[in-house]
Design an enzyme around this catalytic site. Structure first.
Site, PDB file in Angstrom:
ATOM      1  N   HIS A  22      56.984  22.943  26.532  1.00 49.93           N
ATOM      2  CA  HIS A  22      56.206  23.263  25.335  1.00 49.93           C
ATOM      3  C   HIS A  22      56.796  24.495  24.651  1.00 49.93           C
ATOM      4  CE1 HIS A  22      52.174  24.902  23.672  1.00 49.93           C
ATOM      5  NE2 HIS A  22      52.727  24.101  22.775  1.00 49.93           N
ATOM      6  N   ASP A  30      74.995  19.746  12.014  1.00 52.53           N
ATOM      7  CA  ASP A  30      76.058  18.951  11.403  1.00 52.53           C
ATOM      8  C   ASP A  30      77.362  19.090  12.179  1.00 52.53           C
ATOM      9  OD1 ASP A  30      77.699  21.163  10.245  1.00 52.53           O
ATOM     10  OD2 ASP A  30      75.946  21.477   8.977  1.00 52.53           O
TER      11      ASP A  30
END
Length: 145
Positions: A22, A30
């Site tokens: 969590h 990219d």
């Protein structure tokens, strides 16, 4: 192959997503993104960042108890500039987690946060500024559990 699992979710990527806790982050970046040595890097060469984000968010809940849980870079020193890749990211995030904003942050801050992420998913995305960081939320218990 598994039933109901996006085929872009490779064994290494599924392992990372399942291993995340969590409020841990995954950076989807990219093809030009510099990765730090020692970082947990998973490659999806030839796959766009948007396709990777779609696959990741098909199984990863976003954090909803914090003001931000999805970040993208500021392009050209203008936080208000919305590149097509940013609009694509925002649409995908909103579809999977309605009302979750895509927060613009300085490229230096983005790179630092990405480097500190649990995992960095390097895609074949060729659009400049084609990266997003998302923070894992929780899967709520079933009703009556």
């Amino acid at each position: 192959m598994l039933i109901g699992i996006d085929p872009l979710l490779s064994p290494d990527l599924l392992h990372a997503l399942r291993s995340m806790g969590h409020r841990q982050d995954i950076a989807i970046v990219d093809a030009n993104f510099p990765c730090e040595p020692g970082a947990r890097v998973i490659r999806l060469d030839g796959i766009s960042a948007t396709a990777a984000l779609e696959a990741v968010l098909s199984v990863l809940p976003l954090e909803v108890e914090e003001p931000a849980s999805a970040w993208r870079m500021i392009a050209h020193d203008d936080p208000e500039e919305i590149l097509p890749v940013f609009a694509d990211f925002a649409e995908i995030v909103d579809r999977h987690s309605p009302g979750t904003p895509l927060t613009a942050i300085d490229p230096g801050d983005f790179k630092a946060q990405a480097s500190a992420a649990y995992a960095i998913l390097v895609t074949g995305e060729r659009r400049l500024y084609g990266g997003i960081i998302v923070r894992k939320g929780v899967v709520p218990p079933s009703v009556g559990a």
